[in-house]
Write a protein that holds these residues in place. Structure first.
Motif, short mmCIF file in Angstrom:
data_model
loop_
_atom_site.label_atom_id
_atom_site.label_comp_id
_atom_site.label_asym_id
_atom_site.label_seq_id
_atom_site.Cartn_x
_atom_site.Cartn_y
_atom_site.Cartn_z
N TYR A 208 0.73 -1.51 -0.10
CA TYR A 208 -0.28 0.14 0.17
C TYR A 208 0.65 1.73 0.03
CZ TYR A 208 -2.93 -4.41 1.72
OH TYR A 208 -3.95 -4.59 2.18
N SER A 209 0.61 2.24 -0.45
CA SER A 209 1.39 3.54 -0.26
C SER A 209 1.16 4.01 0.71
CB SER A 209 0.56 5.12 -1.73
OG SER A 209 -0.61 5.01 -1.42
N GLU B 274 -3.65 5.23 5.23
CA GLU B 274 -4.22 5.89 4.79
C GLU B 274 -5.04 5.18 3.58
OE1 GLU B 274 -2.48 7.38 7.64
OE2 GLU B 274 -1.31 7.31 5.72
N GLN B 275 -3.83 5.33 3.26
CA GLN B 275 -4.85 5.09 1.54
C GLN B 275 -4.79 3.77 1.09
OE1 GLN B 275 -2.09 1.95 0.08
NE2 GLN B 275 -4.41 1.45 -1.63
N ARG B 276 -4.89 2.42 2.42
CA ARG B 276 -5.60 0.96 2.46
C ARG B 276 -7.30 1.50 3.14
NH1 ARG B 276 -6.17 -1.75 7.24
NH2 ARG B 276 -6.54 -3.87 7.18
N GLU C 145 -9.52 2.36 0.51
CA GLU C 145 -9.26 1.09 -0.72
C GLU C 145 -10.63 0.71 -0.18
OE1 GLU C 145 -6.73 -1.12 -3.08
OE2 GLU C 145 -6.67 -1.55 -1.40
#
Length: 267
Positions: free
Chosen positions: A105-106, A109-111, A114
């Motif tokens: 994951y980047s 927060e991105q995870r 998503e």
């Protein structure tokens, strides 16, 4: 050689013979996991994927809106998480194969974003997310060259591990989250050797984080496991002990102090 050691040797020999017989039946041109692949963990991951798929298929579309066993997550969130976890582990496998860094994951927060978005997908699309991601991951595993299984990649927690670790990471996800769907799946459905490895995994996780835990685990019909300097003895069937150790309740367990102690999170 002890009886247990002899049984383990027999199992390993039987598995190798079974793989050889499968290759003879399928003939030339069929594709297989590399010899250097973690065959035991891959078998667990694939059978766990089938277990999760079966429990998911038993749920109607409307039932996906209901809560899972994970606080704050519906079953939709859980299915989205397992699907996107498959994609994330595929990225690690591609990293090992190509040498090009592709993180799980980047960012955290991105995870989380998503998963939140995935939970809003139509039911059919959500089911397809799980199905397609597991097929893609399995293809990447099958085609991973010998040396790439030992290539180093980085987990979402920042640990550097060999790519072979992805098979165990997926094993944990699909088996335990099948129970978290809360529609009849149980730790009693797990193979005993998988339960033993999950118990060991929890202890390894505590050790890596420097958690100071002192207790004694007493699985019914098996040797006790002393954690740290030892402490209260928690007794019960192995599936119930593993459920507790992985943070999913202390039902049917007893403690020498009268109350089952608090323990750190798994990971």
């Amino acid at each position: 050689m002890s009886t247990q050691e002899a049984a383990a040797t027999w199992d390993a020999e039987w598995e190798e013979e079974a793989r050889a017989e499968l290759r003879r039946r399928q003939g030339l041109g069929a594709r297989y996991d590399a010899e250097n692949a973690p065959h035991r963990e891959l078998a667990w991951a694939r059978s766990g994927t089938a277990f999760f798929a079966r429990k998911l298929a038993e749920l109607g579309d409307d039932e996906l809106d209901e809560p899972s066993l994970l606080a704050g997550w519906s079953r939709r969130h859980l299915v989205a998480h397992v699907g996107y976890n498959g994609r994330a582990l595929t990225r690690l496998t591609e990293w090992a194969r190509t040498g090009e860094e592709t993180p799980m994951y980047s960012s955290a927060e991105q995870r989380n974003a998503e998963i939140e978005r995935g939970s809003t997908l139509p039911a059919r699309a959500l089911r397809n997310l799980f199905a397609h991601s597991e097929v893609h991951l399995n293809v990447e595993w099958r085609d991973l060259p010998e040396a790439a299984w030992d290539a180093e990649v980085r987990t979402a927690q920042g640990r550097t591990v060999p790519a072979r670790e992805t098979a165990w990471m997926r094993t944990r996800e699909v088996w335990v989250h099948a129970v978290d769907l809360d529609n009849g799946g149980s730790f009693y459905d797990f193979p005993r050797d998988l339960l033993e490895e999950l118990l060991a995994d929890v202890l390894r996780s505590w050790q890596r984080r420097g958690e100071h835990v002192a207790l004694t685990l007493a699985p019914a019909g098996a040797e006790q496991v002393v954690v740290g300097q030892g402490g209260p003895t928690v007794s019960g069937a192995l599936p119930d002990l593993v459920r507790w150790l992985t943070g999913r309740g202390a039902r049917r367990l007893t403690s020498s102090t009268g109350e089952v102690p608090e323990i750190p999170r798994w990971f």
